[in-house]
Motif scaffolding. Structure first.
Motif, PDB file in Angstrom:
ATOM      1  N   TYR A   8       0.870  -1.179   0.000  1.00 17.87           N
ATOM      2  CA  TYR A   8       0.000   0.000   0.000  1.00 17.87           C
ATOM      3  C   TYR A   8       0.905   1.227   0.000  1.00 17.87           C
ATOM      4  O   TYR A   8       1.917   1.251   0.681  1.00 17.87           O
ATOM      5  CB  TYR A   8      -0.893   0.005   1.248  1.00 17.87           C
ATOM      6  CG  TYR A   8      -1.704   1.262   1.414  1.00 17.87           C
ATOM      7  CD1 TYR A   8      -2.895   1.445   0.722  1.00 17.87           C
ATOM      8  CD2 TYR A   8      -1.280   2.290   2.261  1.00 17.87           C
ATOM      9  CE1 TYR A   8      -3.639   2.606   0.864  1.00 17.87           C
ATOM     10  CE2 TYR A   8      -2.023   3.444   2.412  1.00 17.87           C
ATOM     11  CZ  TYR A   8      -3.197   3.600   1.706  1.00 17.87           C
ATOM     12  OH  TYR A   8      -3.929   4.751   1.848  1.00 17.87           O
ATOM     13  N   GLY A  10       1.101   5.313   0.646  1.00 21.81           N
ATOM     14  CA  GLY A  10       0.410   6.429   1.276  1.00 21.81           C
ATOM     15  C   GLY A  10       1.392   7.526   1.629  1.00 21.81           C
ATOM     16  O   GLY A  10       2.606   7.364   1.507  1.00 21.81           O
ATOM     17  N   ASP A  15       4.830  14.089   4.308  1.00 20.07           N
ATOM     18  CA  ASP A  15       4.078  14.264   3.057  1.00 20.07           C
ATOM     19  C   ASP A  15       4.825  13.720   1.843  1.00 20.07           C
ATOM     20  O   ASP A  15       4.767  14.268   0.757  1.00 20.07           O
ATOM     21  CB  ASP A  15       3.696  15.741   2.825  1.00 20.07           C
ATOM     22  CG  ASP A  15       2.584  16.190   3.749  1.00 20.07           C
ATOM     23  OD1 ASP A  15       1.786  15.316   4.174  1.00 20.07           O
ATOM     24  OD2 ASP A  15       2.506  17.379   4.050  1.00 20.07           O
ATOM     25  N   VAL A  40       1.113   4.899   7.956  1.00 23.87           N
ATOM     26  CA  VAL A  40      -0.151   4.448   8.565  1.00 23.87           C
ATOM     27  C   VAL A  40       0.008   4.079  10.040  1.00 23.87           C
ATOM     28  O   VAL A  40      -0.924   3.581  10.658  1.00 23.87           O
ATOM     29  CB  VAL A  40      -0.763   3.258   7.783  1.00 23.87           C
ATOM     30  CG1 VAL A  40      -1.035   3.629   6.345  1.00 23.87           C
ATOM     31  CG2 VAL A  40       0.112   2.020   7.873  1.00 23.87           C
ATOM     32  N   GLU A  55      -4.753   9.120  10.772  1.00 23.31           N
ATOM     33  CA  GLU A  55      -5.536   9.447   9.582  1.00 23.31           C
ATOM     34  C   GLU A  55      -5.076   8.598   8.394  1.00 23.31           C
ATOM     35  O   GLU A  55      -5.887   8.110   7.623  1.00 23.31           O
ATOM     36  CB  GLU A  55      -5.389  10.936   9.265  1.00 23.31           C
ATOM     37  CG  GLU A  55      -6.210  11.395   8.088  1.00 23.31           C
ATOM     38  CD  GLU A  55      -6.043  12.875   7.804  1.00 23.31           C
ATOM     39  OE1 GLU A  55      -6.153  13.253   6.620  1.00 23.31           O
ATOM     40  OE2 GLU A  55      -5.791  13.649   8.745  1.00 23.31           O
ATOM     41  N   GLY A  56      -3.751   8.419   8.265  1.00 18.88           N
ATOM     42  CA  GLY A  56      -3.216   7.585   7.190  1.00 18.88           C
ATOM     43  C   GLY A  56      -3.700   6.148   7.288  1.00 18.88           C
ATOM     44  O   GLY A  56      -4.018   5.503   6.295  1.00 18.88           O
ATOM     45  N   LEU A  58      -6.532   5.146   8.712  1.00 19.28           N
ATOM     46  CA  LEU A  58      -7.960   5.112   8.385  1.00 19.28           C
ATOM     47  C   LEU A  58      -8.192   5.159   6.880  1.00 19.28           C
ATOM     48  O   LEU A  58      -9.094   4.495   6.360  1.00 19.28           O
ATOM     49  CB  LEU A  58      -8.695   6.241   9.102  1.00 19.28           C
ATOM     50  CG  LEU A  58      -8.719   6.115  10.629  1.00 19.28           C
ATOM     51  CD1 LEU A  58      -9.312   7.371  11.265  1.00 19.28           C
ATOM     52  CD2 LEU A  58      -9.478   4.871  11.072  1.00 19.28           C
ATOM     53  N   LYS A  59      -7.346   5.907   6.169  1.00 24.06           N
ATOM     54  CA  LYS A  59      -7.451   5.941   4.699  1.00 24.06           C
ATOM     55  C   LYS A  59      -7.123   4.572   4.106  1.00 24.06           C
ATOM     56  O   LYS A  59      -7.810   4.093   3.210  1.00 24.06           O
ATOM     57  CB  LYS A  59      -6.532   7.007   4.120  1.00 24.06           C
ATOM     58  CG  LYS A  59      -7.005   8.415   4.366  1.00 24.06           C
ATOM     59  CD  LYS A  59      -6.036   9.432   3.813  1.00 24.06           C
ATOM     60  CE  LYS A  59      -6.508  10.847   4.123  1.00 24.06           C
ATOM     61  NZ  LYS A  59      -5.545  11.852   3.658  1.00 24.06           N
ATOM     62  N   MET A  60      -6.055   3.954   4.607  1.00 20.64           N
ATOM     63  CA  MET A  60      -5.688   2.629   4.122  1.00 20.64           C
ATOM     64  C   MET A  60      -6.768   1.611   4.462  1.00 20.64           C
ATOM     65  O   MET A  60      -7.164   0.793   3.629  1.00 20.64           O
ATOM     66  CB  MET A  60      -4.357   2.172   4.725  1.00 20.64           C
ATOM     67  CG  MET A  60      -3.946   0.776   4.260  1.00 20.64           C
ATOM     68  SD  MET A  60      -2.577   0.063   5.178  1.00 20.64           S
ATOM     69  CE  MET A  60      -3.403  -0.336   6.727  1.00 20.64           C
ATOM     70  N   GLN A  62      -9.891   2.075   4.865  1.00 25.32           N
ATOM     71  CA  GLN A  62     -11.051   2.291   3.988  1.00 25.32           C
ATOM     72  C   GLN A  62     -10.858   1.576   2.656  1.00 25.32           C
ATOM     73  O   GLN A  62     -11.773   0.916   2.160  1.00 25.32           O
ATOM     74  CB  GLN A  62     -11.267   3.795   3.759  1.00 25.32           C
ATOM     75  CG  GLN A  62     -12.426   4.128   2.845  1.00 25.32           C
ATOM     76  CD  GLN A  62     -13.782   3.813   3.458  1.00 25.32           C
ATOM     77  OE1 GLN A  62     -13.994   4.012   4.644  1.00 25.32           O
ATOM     78  NE2 GLN A  62     -14.696   3.309   2.668  1.00 25.32           N
ATOM     79  N   VAL A  63      -9.656   1.658   2.102  1.00 29.71           N
ATOM     80  CA  VAL A  63      -9.354   0.974   0.838  1.00 29.71           C
ATOM     81  C   VAL A  63      -9.478  -0.536   1.014  1.00 29.71           C
ATOM     82  O   VAL A  63     -10.110  -1.227   0.210  1.00 29.71           O
ATOM     83  CB  VAL A  63      -7.941   1.344   0.330  1.00 29.71           C
ATOM     84  CG1 VAL A  63      -7.515   0.461  -0.833  1.00 29.71           C
ATOM     85  CG2 VAL A  63      -7.892   2.813  -0.056  1.00 29.71           C
ATOM     86  N   GLN A  66     -13.148  -1.596   1.433  1.00 30.82           N
ATOM     87  CA  GLN A  66     -13.895  -1.544   0.172  1.00 30.82           C
ATOM     88  C   GLN A  66     -13.502  -2.675  -0.773  1.00 30.82           C
ATOM     89  O   GLN A  66     -14.325  -3.179  -1.522  1.00 30.82           O
ATOM     90  CB  GLN A  66     -13.689  -0.201  -0.525  1.00 30.82           C
ATOM     91  CG  GLN A  66     -14.368   0.934   0.184  1.00 30.82           C
ATOM     92  CD  GLN A  66     -14.038   2.287  -0.417  1.00 30.82           C
ATOM     93  OE1 GLN A  66     -13.049   2.442  -1.125  1.00 30.82           O
ATOM     94  NE2 GLN A  66     -14.863   3.273  -0.116  1.00 30.82           N
TER      95      GLN A  66
END
Length: 135
Positions: A8, A10, A15, A40, A55-56, A58-60, A62-63, A66
């Motif tokens: 993954y 991110g 940044d 993450v 936050e990183g 949670l984004k991972m 979510q992917v 899904q």
């Protein structure tokens, strides 16, 4: 221990795009994560004096949620996250485990002394323990 592995990408704390190794142990309902660049990794909340999901992460998550890499029999992302054991490797001298809504820490120095069978019995992934030791 039969794992499904993926990478993954991110943004890390600087940044910059960085890679995270992810290994799914569907049978043990566990996800192992090697995150050397803090993309993450859990963050420490100084006011609450405890680790929390970043936050990183949670984004991972979510992917992953899904994509249905692991069966999701719950309705929300947070319920899915809480239904899985998450091990975070590559965080200096500890492996952080998120399970049932809270974190625990295991010192890599202690875990590195265990043999592979003992690590697997305790639901850790031996190659990631060794990677954590080398960082």
């Amino acid at each position: 221990m039969r794992l499904i592995k993926m990478e993954y990408r991110g943004l890390n704390i600087f940044d910059e795009i960085s890679s995270v190794e992810v290994a799914f142990d569907v049978e043990a309902v566990t996800i192992h994560i090697v995150d050397d660049n803090m993309a993450v990794a859990p963050t420490y909340h100084f006011t609450k004096k405890q680790d929390e999901l970043s936050e990183g992460f949670l984004k991972m998550a979510q992917v992953l949620y899904q994509k249905r890499y692991m069966k999701a029999e719950v309705e929300s992302l947070q319920q899915w996250i809480d239904s899985i054991t998450w091990h975070f490797y590559g965080l200096a001298d500890v492996v952080k485990t998120y399970e049932n809504g809270s974190f625990t820490k295991n010192k890599v120095a202690n875990l590195i002394t265990w043999n592979d069978e003992a690590l697997q019995q305790a639901n850790f992934y031996p190659p990631y323990i060794r990677k954590g030791k080398s960082t």
